[in-house]
Design a protein around this motif. Structure first.
Motif, PDB file in Angstrom:
ATOM      1  N   PHE A  90      16.640   6.388  15.818  1.00 58.46           N
ATOM      2  CA  PHE A  90      15.300   5.889  15.513  1.00 58.46           C
ATOM      3  C   PHE A  90      14.936   4.676  16.364  1.00 58.46           C
ATOM      4  N   ILE A  91      15.918   3.879  16.741  1.00 63.97           N
ATOM      5  CA  ILE A  91      15.637   2.788  17.673  1.00 63.97           C
ATOM      6  C   ILE A  91      15.084   3.363  18.976  1.00 63.97           C
ATOM      7  N   ALA A  92      15.671   4.474  19.412  1.00 63.39           N
ATOM      8  CA  ALA A  92      15.204   5.115  20.644  1.00 63.39           C
ATOM      9  C   ALA A  92      13.734   5.502  20.555  1.00 63.39           C
ATOM     10  N   CYS A  93      13.250   5.793  19.347  1.00 61.69           N
ATOM     11  CA  CYS A  93      11.880   6.267  19.176  1.00 61.69           C
ATOM     12  C   CYS A  93      10.839   5.173  19.367  1.00 61.69           C
ATOM     13  N   PHE A  94      11.251   3.906  19.334  1.00 63.30           N
ATOM     14  CA  PHE A  94      10.298   2.862  19.724  1.00 63.30           C
ATOM     15  C   PHE A  94      10.709   2.194  21.032  1.00 63.30           C
ATOM     16  N   ALA A  95      12.018   2.134  21.297  1.00 61.23           N
ATOM     17  CA  ALA A  95      12.490   1.541  22.545  1.00 61.23           C
ATOM     18  C   ALA A  95      12.099   2.389  23.752  1.00 61.23           C
ATOM     19  N   LYS A  96      11.685   3.633  23.512  1.00 64.71           N
ATOM     20  CA  LYS A  96      11.236   4.519  24.604  1.00 64.71           C
ATOM     21  C   LYS A  96      10.093   3.905  25.396  1.00 64.71           C
ATOM     22  N   TYR A  97       9.345   2.990  24.775  1.00 67.84           N
ATOM     23  CA  TYR A  97       8.220   2.351  25.457  1.00 67.84           C
ATOM     24  C   TYR A  97       8.663   1.202  26.359  1.00 67.84           C
ATOM     25  N   HIS A  98       9.945   0.848  26.298  1.00 74.40           N
ATOM     26  CA  HIS A  98      10.428  -0.296  27.071  1.00 74.40           C
ATOM     27  C   HIS A  98      11.795   0.008  27.681  1.00 74.40           C
ATOM     28  N   MET A  99      11.877   1.164  28.321  1.00 70.70           N
ATOM     29  CA  MET A  99      13.141   1.601  28.904  1.00 70.70           C
ATOM     30  C   MET A  99      13.619   0.667  30.016  1.00 70.70           C
ATOM     31  N   ASP A 100      12.690  -0.043  30.665  1.00 73.71           N
ATOM     32  CA  ASP A 100      13.074  -0.959  31.726  1.00 73.71           C
ATOM     33  C   ASP A 100      13.680  -2.245  31.183  1.00 73.71           C
ATOM     34  N   GLU A 101      13.476  -2.508  29.896  1.00 74.03           N
ATOM     35  CA  GLU A 101      13.987  -3.732  29.288  1.00 74.03           C
ATOM     36  C   GLU A 101      15.125  -3.482  28.295  1.00 74.03           C
ATOM     37  N   LEU A 102      15.178  -2.287  27.753  1.00 71.60           N
ATOM     38  CA  LEU A 102      16.138  -1.990  26.693  1.00 71.60           C
ATOM     39  C   LEU A 102      17.029  -0.819  27.111  1.00 71.60           C
ATOM     40  N   PRO A 103      18.357  -0.985  27.079  1.00 71.79           N
ATOM     41  CA  PRO A 103      19.281   0.086  27.470  1.00 71.79           C
ATOM     42  C   PRO A 103      19.419   1.133  26.374  1.00 71.79           C
ATOM     43  N   GLY A 443      16.742  -2.757  14.906  1.00 74.63           N
ATOM     44  CA  GLY A 443      16.650  -1.852  13.761  1.00 74.63           C
ATOM     45  C   GLY A 443      15.406  -0.959  13.828  1.00 74.63           C
ATOM     46  N   TRP A 444      15.505   0.011  12.943  1.00 73.77           N
ATOM     47  CA  TRP A 444      14.449   1.024  12.946  1.00 73.77           C
ATOM     48  C   TRP A 444      13.095   0.483  12.529  1.00 73.77           C
ATOM     49  N   THR A 445      13.018  -0.686  11.911  1.00 72.35           N
ATOM     50  CA  THR A 445      11.703  -1.196  11.516  1.00 72.35           C
ATOM     51  C   THR A 445      10.848  -1.537  12.731  1.00 72.35           C
ATOM     52  N   GLY A 446      11.464  -1.641  13.904  1.00 65.17           N
ATOM     53  CA  GLY A 446      10.686  -1.776  15.127  1.00 65.17           C
ATOM     54  C   GLY A 446       9.758  -0.606  15.377  1.00 65.17           C
ATOM     55  N   LEU A 447       9.976   0.495  14.660  1.00 67.61           N
ATOM     56  CA  LEU A 447       9.065   1.636  14.749  1.00 67.61           C
ATOM     57  C   LEU A 447       7.639   1.250  14.371  1.00 67.61           C
ATOM     58  N   VAL A 448       7.494   0.354  13.401  1.00 63.86           N
ATOM     59  CA  VAL A 448       6.147   0.033  12.912  1.00 63.86           C
ATOM     60  C   VAL A 448       5.356  -0.785  13.924  1.00 63.86           C
ATOM     61  N   PRO A 449       5.834  -1.963  14.351  1.00 63.40           N
ATOM     62  CA  PRO A 449       5.028  -2.772  15.276  1.00 63.40           C
ATOM     63  C   PRO A 449       4.944  -2.208  16.688  1.00 63.40           C
ATOM     64  N   ILE A 450       5.819  -1.256  17.062  1.00 64.95           N
ATOM     65  CA  ILE A 450       5.792  -0.733  18.432  1.00 64.95           C
ATOM     66  C   ILE A 450       5.364   0.736  18.465  1.00 64.95           C
ATOM     67  N   ALA A 451       6.140   1.634  17.852  1.00 68.72           N
ATOM     68  CA  ALA A 451       5.815   3.066  17.948  1.00 68.72           C
ATOM     69  C   ALA A 451       4.564   3.426  17.157  1.00 68.72           C
ATOM     70  N   ILE A 452       4.498   3.032  15.893  1.00 71.32           N
ATOM     71  CA  ILE A 452       3.314   3.366  15.084  1.00 71.32           C
ATOM     72  C   ILE A 452       2.082   2.673  15.658  1.00 71.32           C
ATOM     73  N   TYR A 453       2.261   1.446  16.148  1.00 70.49           N
ATOM     74  CA  TYR A 453       1.137   0.748  16.793  1.00 70.49           C
ATOM     75  C   TYR A 453       0.630   1.545  17.995  1.00 70.49           C
ATOM     76  N   ASN A 454       1.525   1.935  18.893  1.00 72.30           N
ATOM     77  CA  ASN A 454       1.122   2.647  20.100  1.00 72.30           C
ATOM     78  C   ASN A 454       0.545   4.021  19.813  1.00 72.30           C
ATOM     79  N   GLU A 455       1.058   4.690  18.790  1.00 69.24           N
ATOM     80  CA  GLU A 455       0.719   6.088  18.565  1.00 69.24           C
ATOM     81  C   GLU A 455      -0.399   6.301  17.551  1.00 69.24           C
TER      82      GLU A 455
END
Length: 461
Positions: A90-103, A443-455
């Motif tokens: 689930f981290i991958a599901c929001f970190a996908k927007y910042h692949m250049d910054e997050l491994p 953590g997966w709560t990053g889904l809200v401010p990043i993935a849900i925000y973007n999508e």
């Protein structure tokens, strides 16, 4: 729950609701989101949430010379020194927007590198690379979400070389789950803790073993709490040894799980997609046949037409506990058109899943529901909320997905405004973090401010 904790939660809700933010400088790029409390999310608050989520996530990147085993940097849940499959996906599901910054890839590769000859991947590994759980018990596996993570990343990055690398690993892992956990009825069985929703009630109420009541998961926690003077490692090892003998730990083969079954159907569809993208067309037929069989079995055995809901099975009978895991059927593409609207109606029922913060893990109609959270007895969790939203979108239910996304986002924003951080889960009946809940969780709560925000939030401008 102690009264002081409940009062604290009420205080937080009142504090959050009083912090109204002016919309006079609102940018056209992001619409205001409003809850019934009147709280408004401005672009400035959204930007602050986004930045804080990235900041927390970057701080929790680990791997390197100081690590005993994981030498390559990877993004981590930072829940402990161990690595967790369900969290990492689930981290991958929001970190996908910042692949250049997050491994991100390395976080998944840590699990791929541990795959065994039969396709087994443990859900949790110690910091020295050893699996935490024995393969002999289903508590050792998590929901099969690695392909979900890969396809979410691919939607942004379009890296076919990555798919070519991951596909044979994913295929092998898929076959492991089918060989070990699919019953003759085509449905899947597993362990409650292993399936990620730790204390969700799956067994029939008041169920006992032939030997007696046994120790509950909660009682085991109390026992560990009394181990004063022991080390964290000693308590962990005691938990591992004792869990498999608890009432929850022996509830597995007797049941059939809708969420696990739906996740495997989703896994098959994702493997079909990946195979098509990389030219492995010869594999498509087996996945399609698998999906067809699973869909037929699930709708025949787990659908309750009177309640318009899917239920897990226990001893061949439906276990009437409504939990959010049933909505994996959306992403699994398992719901016949004639069942869809009635099934989705539970999501907008205030007496079930449409609470102050929507999408609690357990329906409010269940007698074990807890409005303050109590982990999965009512807590609102970013991964399952994201799953519902993505499933609705995949099935063309855009208006409902948007409504739930906006209400969820605004509520988490209100708690953020009051606490300046993100939490492991949230309380469905309070504008509050859940109790208990880990703070600074991305953590997966990053889904809200990043993935849900973007999508769902930003794109509505």
């Amino acid at each position: 729950m102690e009264r002081r904790e409940f009062n604290k939660a009420l205080g937080l809700s009142a504090l959050g609701s009083s912090m109204l933010i002016s919309c006079k400088d609102q940018e056209e790029s992001t619409p205001a989101v409003q809850l019934d409390t009147g709280f408004q999310v401005t672009p400035e608050l959204s930007e602050r949430m986004y930045a804080k989520a990235l900041e927390i996530t970057k701080k929790k990147v680990r791997g390197g010379d100081s690590e005993p085993f994981f030498k390559e940097p990877f993004v981590d849940a930072a829940f402990s020194d161990n690595i967790f499959l369900w969290d990492s996906c689930f981290i991958a599901c929001f970190a996908k927007y910042h692949m250049d910054e997050l491994p991100v890839y390395q976080a998944l590769d840590n699990f791929y590198d541990r795959i065994e000859d039969d396709g087994y991947i443990c859900r949790e590994y110690r910091k020295d690379g050893r699996p935490l759980w024995s393969k002999d018990h289903p508590v050792s596996i998590n929901p099969p979400l690695l392909a979900f993570a890969e396809t979410e990343i691919y939607a942004i990055k379009k890296d076919k070389d990555r798919l070519r690398y991951a596909y044979p690993i994913l295929k092998k892992n898929f076959e492991f789950h089918v060989n070990r956990y699919q019953g003759e009825d085509k449905l899947f069985w597993g362990d409650t803790l292993g399936m990620g929703m730790d204390n969700i009630p799956r067994a029939p109420r008041n169920w006992t073993t032939e030997e007696g009541n046994g120790m509950t998961h909660h009682e085991l926690g109390e026992m560990l709490g009394k181990m004063r003077g022991s080390t964290a490692e000693e308590r962990l090892n005691t938990f591992i040894a004792e869990y498999v003998n608890t009432l929850q730990g022996v509830w597995n083969k007797q049941g059939r799980l809708v969420d696990f079954t739906a996740q495997m159907a989703m896994f098959a569809k994702q493997l079909m997609f990946i195979a098509s993208e990389i030219g492995e067309e010869n594999d498509l037929t087996q996945y399609e046949s698998f999906h067809t069989e699973v869909k037929e079995a699930l709708n025949q055995l787990c659908w309750n037409d009177e309640d318009a809901f899917y239920y897990d099975l226990g001893y061949g009978e439906q276990v009437k506990r409504k939990h959010i895991g049933m909505y994996w059927t959306l992403l699994g593409e398992l719901i016949p058109e004639e069942k869809m609207d009635r099934f989705l109606a539970h999501l907008t029922n205030p007496d079930e899943f449409y609470r102050k913060i929507p999408l609690p893990a357990l329906s409010a109609s269940d007698p074990d529901y807890r409005g303050w959270g109590d982990y999965w007895l009512g807590g609102v969790w970013a991964p399952t909320s994201y799953m519902v939203l993505k499933g609705l979108t995949a099935n063309g239910k855009h208006e409902l997905a948007q409504d739930l996304a906006e209400k969820t986002y605004a509520a988490i924003a209100e708690v953020f405004e009051a606490t300046d951080t993100f939490w492991e889960n949230y309380a469905p009946d309070l504008i509050s973090y859940g109790m208990p809940a880990k703070l600074d969780f991305c953590g997966w709560t990053g889904l809200v401010p990043i993935a849900i925000y973007n999508e769902y939030i930003k794109k509505q401008a």
